[in-house]
Design a protein around this motif. Sequence first.
Motif, PDB file in Angstrom:
ATOM      1  N   ASN A   1     122.659 -50.325 -27.310  1.00  0.00           N
ATOM      2  CA  ASN A   1     123.352 -50.989 -26.200  1.00  0.00           C
ATOM      3  C   ASN A   1     123.194 -52.509 -26.279  1.00  0.00           C
ATOM      4  OD1 ASN A   1     124.391 -48.649 -25.094  1.00  0.00           O
ATOM      5  ND2 ASN A   1     122.653 -48.333 -23.726  1.00  0.00           N
ATOM      6  N   LEU A   2     122.013 -52.958 -26.686  1.00  0.00           N
ATOM      7  CA  LEU A   2     121.799 -54.393 -26.869  1.00  0.00           C
ATOM      8  C   LEU A   2     122.762 -54.916 -27.940  1.00  0.00           C
ATOM      9  CD1 LEU A   2     118.494 -56.286 -27.022  1.00  0.00           C
ATOM     10  CD2 LEU A   2     120.068 -56.531 -28.906  1.00  0.00           C
ATOM     11  N   LYS A   3     122.896 -54.178 -29.036  1.00  0.00           N
ATOM     12  CA  LYS A   3     123.813 -54.586 -30.106  1.00  0.00           C
ATOM     13  C   LYS A   3     125.251 -54.636 -29.591  1.00  0.00           C
ATOM     14  CE  LYS A   3     121.012 -52.372 -33.628  1.00  0.00           C
ATOM     15  NZ  LYS A   3     120.999 -51.270 -34.581  1.00  0.00           N
ATOM     16  N   ARG A   4     125.650 -53.632 -28.843  1.00  0.00           N
ATOM     17  CA  ARG A   4     127.015 -53.616 -28.288  1.00  0.00           C
ATOM     18  C   ARG A   4     127.264 -54.832 -27.392  1.00  0.00           C
ATOM     19  NH1 ARG A   4     125.580 -48.086 -27.843  1.00  0.00           N
ATOM     20  NH2 ARG A   4     126.787 -46.838 -29.331  1.00  0.00           N
ATOM     21  N   LYS A   5     126.256 -55.189 -26.608  1.00  0.00           N
ATOM     22  CA  LYS A   5     126.379 -56.331 -25.701  1.00  0.00           C
ATOM     23  C   LYS A   5     126.619 -57.634 -26.463  1.00  0.00           C
ATOM     24  CE  LYS A   5     123.756 -58.875 -22.202  1.00  0.00           C
ATOM     25  NZ  LYS A   5     122.519 -58.950 -21.430  1.00  0.00           N
ATOM     26  N   TYR A   6     126.010 -57.770 -27.651  1.00  0.00           N
ATOM     27  CA  TYR A   6     126.109 -59.019 -28.407  1.00  0.00           C
ATOM     28  C   TYR A   6     127.167 -58.987 -29.512  1.00  0.00           C
ATOM     29  CZ  TYR A   6     122.303 -60.992 -25.813  1.00  0.00           C
ATOM     30  OH  TYR A   6     121.532 -61.495 -24.790  1.00  0.00           O
ATOM     31  N   LYS A   7     127.900 -57.896 -29.626  1.00  0.00           N
ATOM     32  CA  LYS A   7     128.948 -57.819 -30.645  1.00  0.00           C
ATOM     33  C   LYS A   7     129.970 -58.928 -30.413  1.00  0.00           C
ATOM     34  CE  LYS A   7     132.318 -54.802 -32.769  1.00  0.00           C
ATOM     35  NZ  LYS A   7     132.843 -53.451 -32.887  1.00  0.00           N
TER      36      LYS A   7
ATOM     37  N   MET B   1     129.372 -62.058 -30.569  1.00  0.00           N
ATOM     38  CA  MET B   1     128.734 -63.258 -30.027  1.00  0.00           C
ATOM     39  C   MET B   1     127.944 -63.965 -31.129  1.00  0.00           C
ATOM     40  SD  MET B   1     127.654 -61.735 -26.310  1.00  0.00           S
ATOM     41  CE  MET B   1     127.362 -63.309 -25.540  1.00  0.00           C
ATOM     42  N   GLU B   2     127.297 -65.055 -30.760  1.00  0.00           N
ATOM     43  CA  GLU B   2     126.548 -65.835 -31.736  1.00  0.00           C
ATOM     44  C   GLU B   2     125.307 -65.086 -32.209  1.00  0.00           C
ATOM     45  OE1 GLU B   2     125.816 -69.974 -31.056  1.00  0.00           O
ATOM     46  OE2 GLU B   2     127.558 -70.119 -29.720  1.00  0.00           O
ATOM     47  N   MET B   3     125.066 -65.151 -33.515  1.00  0.00           N
ATOM     48  CA  MET B   3     123.932 -64.478 -34.134  1.00  0.00           C
ATOM     49  C   MET B   3     122.614 -64.927 -33.508  1.00  0.00           C
ATOM     50  SD  MET B   3     122.768 -62.330 -36.393  1.00  0.00           S
ATOM     51  CE  MET B   3     123.901 -62.065 -37.741  1.00  0.00           C
ATOM     52  N   GLU B   4     122.455 -66.212 -33.250  1.00  0.00           N
ATOM     53  CA  GLU B   4     121.202 -66.719 -32.678  1.00  0.00           C
ATOM     54  C   GLU B   4     120.919 -66.095 -31.310  1.00  0.00           C
ATOM     55  OE1 GLU B   4     118.549 -68.424 -33.852  1.00  0.00           O
ATOM     56  OE2 GLU B   4     119.633 -68.092 -35.725  1.00  0.00           O
ATOM     57  N   ASP B   5     121.954 -65.922 -30.499  1.00  0.00           N
ATOM     58  CA  ASP B   5     121.766 -65.298 -29.187  1.00  0.00           C
ATOM     59  C   ASP B   5     121.322 -63.846 -29.349  1.00  0.00           C
ATOM     60  OD1 ASP B   5     122.527 -67.666 -27.969  1.00  0.00           O
ATOM     61  OD2 ASP B   5     124.613 -67.033 -27.680  1.00  0.00           O
ATOM     62  N   TYR B   6     121.947 -63.152 -30.288  1.00  0.00           N
ATOM     63  CA  TYR B   6     121.564 -61.765 -30.562  1.00  0.00           C
ATOM     64  C   TYR B   6     120.114 -61.701 -31.047  1.00  0.00           C
ATOM     65  CZ  TYR B   6     120.754 -57.608 -33.319  1.00  0.00           C
ATOM     66  OH  TYR B   6     120.180 -56.488 -33.859  1.00  0.00           O
ATOM     67  N   ARG B   7     119.750 -62.567 -31.986  1.00  0.00           N
ATOM     68  CA  ARG B   7     118.382 -62.544 -32.522  1.00  0.00           C
ATOM     69  C   ARG B   7     117.349 -62.789 -31.433  1.00  0.00           C
ATOM     70  NH1 ARG B   7     119.964 -65.646 -37.978  1.00  0.00           N
ATOM     71  NH2 ARG B   7     120.357 -63.808 -39.254  1.00  0.00           N
ATOM     72  N   GLU B   8     117.658 -63.680 -30.517  1.00  0.00           N
ATOM     73  CA  GLU B   8     116.741 -63.952 -29.403  1.00  0.00           C
ATOM     74  C   GLU B   8     116.569 -62.710 -28.532  1.00  0.00           C
ATOM     75  OE1 GLU B   8     116.757 -66.821 -25.525  1.00  0.00           O
ATOM     76  OE2 GLU B   8     117.377 -67.728 -27.439  1.00  0.00           O
ATOM     77  N   ALA B   9     117.673 -62.041 -28.219  1.00  0.00           N
ATOM     78  CA  ALA B   9     117.608 -60.825 -27.399  1.00  0.00           C
ATOM     79  C   ALA B   9     116.897 -59.701 -28.158  1.00  0.00           C
ATOM     80  CB  ALA B   9     119.017 -60.387 -27.002  1.00  0.00           C
ATOM     81  N   LYS B  10     117.157 -59.599 -29.453  1.00  0.00           N
ATOM     82  CA  LYS B  10     116.503 -58.577 -30.283  1.00  0.00           C
ATOM     83  C   LYS B  10     114.997 -58.817 -30.318  1.00  0.00           C
ATOM     84  CE  LYS B  10     116.579 -58.579 -34.880  1.00  0.00           C
ATOM     85  NZ  LYS B  10     116.961 -58.378 -36.294  1.00  0.00           N
ATOM     86  N   ASN B  11     114.584 -60.059 -30.453  1.00  0.00           N
ATOM     87  CA  ASN B  11     113.152 -60.368 -30.468  1.00  0.00           C
ATOM     88  C   ASN B  11     112.484 -59.971 -29.162  1.00  0.00           C
ATOM     89  OD1 ASN B  11     113.255 -61.325 -33.071  1.00  0.00           O
ATOM     90  ND2 ASN B  11     113.395 -63.473 -32.471  1.00  0.00           N
TER      91      ASN B  11
END
Length: 165
Positions: free
Chosen positions: A132-138, A140-150
């Motif tokens: 679901n986190l991945k779907r939310k950031y699809k 979008m900017e990679m840096e924003d996704y990486r921050e949320a993933k961390n």
Amino acid sequence: MEIVNFFYNKSLYEKAEVTFFIHKALIEELLPESDVQHVGSTAIPNSITKGDLDIQVRVKANIFPKAVKELAKLYELNEGSVKTETFRAFKDDSTVPPVGVQLTVINSEFDFFWKFRDVLLMNANYRKEYDNLKRKYKGMEMEDYREAKNKFFEKMMATLEYKNI
């Protein structure tokens, strides 16, 4: 600005598995004392992925300098990644799927990729939350996704499942 995209494709997972075993054999030939693990989303059945293959190579501290040199024969150093005395990242964007290799010293601060995989394999709720986190950031900017993933993985590190591995 790098945009992140995710998808599920059964044939990609099959190709990732084959590619993993090819690279595992190459790595073990150079570093027979290493522990080579398939990690990342392609190691988690039915999860969505960016479409790359992640491999963790675990070695003892005294082998680490040799391992850096040996892996540099097979892969390009990932200059955009952290570089420490216990961690190096490598990549090969020419393969299908592209390969990322995380070299870690066993029991060091970066020796967690295999643990994340195992916790996700054990717990369907965490897998759903991560997808679901991945779907939310699809898109979008990679840096924003990486921050949320961390943040997601920091939360996972506090769980009993992670601590008990």
